[in-house]
Write an enzyme that holds these catalytic residues in place. Structure first.
Site, PDB file in Angstrom:
ATOM      1  N   CYS A  10       8.429   7.936  14.474  1.00 30.83           N
ATOM      2  CA  CYS A  10       9.219   6.802  14.965  1.00 30.83           C
ATOM      3  C   CYS A  10       8.391   5.539  14.723  1.00 30.83           C
ATOM      4  O   CYS A  10       7.390   5.572  14.013  1.00 30.83           O
ATOM      5  CB  CYS A  10       9.632   6.973  16.423  1.00 30.83           C
ATOM      6  SG  CYS A  10       8.302   6.940  17.643  1.00 30.83           S
ATOM      7  N   ASN A  13       5.242   5.671  17.920  1.00 31.30           N
ATOM      8  CA  ASN A  13       4.717   6.975  18.348  1.00 31.30           C
ATOM      9  C   ASN A  13       4.386   7.017  19.837  1.00 31.30           C
ATOM     10  O   ASN A  13       3.405   7.607  20.253  1.00 31.30           O
ATOM     11  CB  ASN A  13       3.503   7.388  17.501  1.00 31.30           C
ATOM     12  CG  ASN A  13       3.075   8.834  17.694  1.00 31.30           C
ATOM     13  OD1 ASN A  13       1.885   9.131  17.702  1.00 31.30           O
ATOM     14  ND2 ASN A  13       4.000   9.742  17.857  1.00 31.30           N
ATOM     15  N   CYS A  15       7.507   6.828  22.193  1.00 29.93           N
ATOM     16  CA  CYS A  15       8.762   7.176  22.877  1.00 29.93           C
ATOM     17  C   CYS A  15       9.441   8.377  22.219  1.00 29.93           C
ATOM     18  O   CYS A  15       9.408   9.488  22.746  1.00 29.93           O
ATOM     19  CB  CYS A  15       9.735   5.998  22.879  1.00 29.93           C
ATOM     20  SG  CYS A  15       9.189   4.575  23.844  1.00 29.93           S
ATOM     21  N   ARG A  16      10.049   8.141  21.065  1.00 26.75           N
ATOM     22  CA  ARG A  16      10.891   9.164  20.442  1.00 26.75           C
ATOM     23  C   ARG A  16      10.100  10.305  19.812  1.00 26.75           C
ATOM     24  O   ARG A  16      10.369  11.476  20.096  1.00 26.75           O
ATOM     25  CB  ARG A  16      11.800   8.519  19.386  1.00 26.75           C
ATOM     26  CG  ARG A  16      12.801   7.553  19.982  1.00 26.75           C
ATOM     27  CD  ARG A  16      13.576   6.812  18.923  1.00 26.75           C
ATOM     28  NE  ARG A  16      12.696   5.860  18.219  1.00 26.75           N
ATOM     29  CZ  ARG A  16      13.048   5.145  17.170  1.00 26.75           C
ATOM     30  NH1 ARG A  16      14.274   5.269  16.669  1.00 26.75           N
ATOM     31  NH2 ARG A  16      12.212   4.292  16.611  1.00 26.75           N
ATOM     32  N   SER A  17       9.157   9.981  18.946  1.00 27.30           N
ATOM     33  CA  SER A  17       8.491  11.070  18.211  1.00 27.30           C
ATOM     34  C   SER A  17       7.612  11.965  19.084  1.00 27.30           C
ATOM     35  O   SER A  17       7.632  13.189  18.897  1.00 27.30           O
ATOM     36  CB  SER A  17       7.726  10.534  16.998  1.00 27.30           C
ATOM     37  OG  SER A  17       6.771   9.573  17.339  1.00 27.30           O
ATOM     38  N   ASP A 126      16.145   3.867  19.738  1.00 25.31           N
ATOM     39  CA  ASP A 126      14.849   3.577  20.346  1.00 25.31           C
ATOM     40  C   ASP A 126      15.084   3.073  21.767  1.00 25.31           C
ATOM     41  O   ASP A 126      15.686   2.019  21.959  1.00 25.31           O
ATOM     42  CB  ASP A 126      14.127   2.513  19.518  1.00 25.31           C
ATOM     43  CG  ASP A 126      12.697   2.269  19.968  1.00 25.31           C
ATOM     44  OD1 ASP A 126      12.314   2.744  21.060  1.00 25.31           O
ATOM     45  OD2 ASP A 126      11.960   1.601  19.226  1.00 25.31           O
TER      46      ASP A 126
END
Length: 157
Positions: A10, A13, A15-17, A126
């Protein structure tokens, strides 16, 4: 199941990934594939190198029985393109940047996460500037995507 090395990417690195990494690791482990499915995460940018995941990602993971507090932000490196079998960007912007960074020999490894996992050409939003509710929605999206990805990987080629 064939061994596979997956890198979730993301923007920063945090939140999402890292949440995708934690979810995929947990699902693979529960399915008995923890030894053959290797996962990691990285960011396009360098803003959060060495940082813990966002506290809201940590909280939503914990609420679902997943601990991601051992993860630290890192930036994608050139070596990652050789080291991983799949490099899955969380949104189209990430994929564009990943393809720019990839060599011609490794560009085929880069995919939009939801497109590759589910066949649906969708970005994973995001949630960084959103409320905690957005992180629960993120978890649900990632859990569905990772479940679909794992099922896809379990099918013989």
């Amino acid at each position: 199941m064939e061994p596979v090395r997956i890198l979730f990417v993301c923007l920063g690195n945090i939140c999402r990934s890292p949440l995708a990494e934690g979810v995929m690791r947990e699902l693979a482990s529960r399915a008995g594939h923890g030894e053959v499915v290797s996962v990691d995460s990285a960011g396009i940018g360098a803003w959060h190198i060495g940082h813990l995941p966002d506290r809201r990602s940590i909280a939503v993971a914990k609420a679902h029985g997943i601990d991601i507090t051992d993860l630290r932000g890192r930036r994608i490196a050139a070596a990652d393109f050789a080291a991983f079998d799949l490099i899955l960007g969380m949104d189209r912007r990430n994929v564009v940047e990943l393809r720019r960074l990839a060599s011609p020999a490794t560009a085929h490894k880069v995919h939009l996460f939801m497109k590759f996992a589910t066949g649906r050409n969708l970005d994973v939003p995001d949630p960084y500037y959103e409320t905690a509710d957005a992180f629960e929605a993120l978890y649900q999206t990632l859990e569905a995507g990772c479940s679909s990805l794992l099922a896809k990987l379990e099918r013989p080629s």
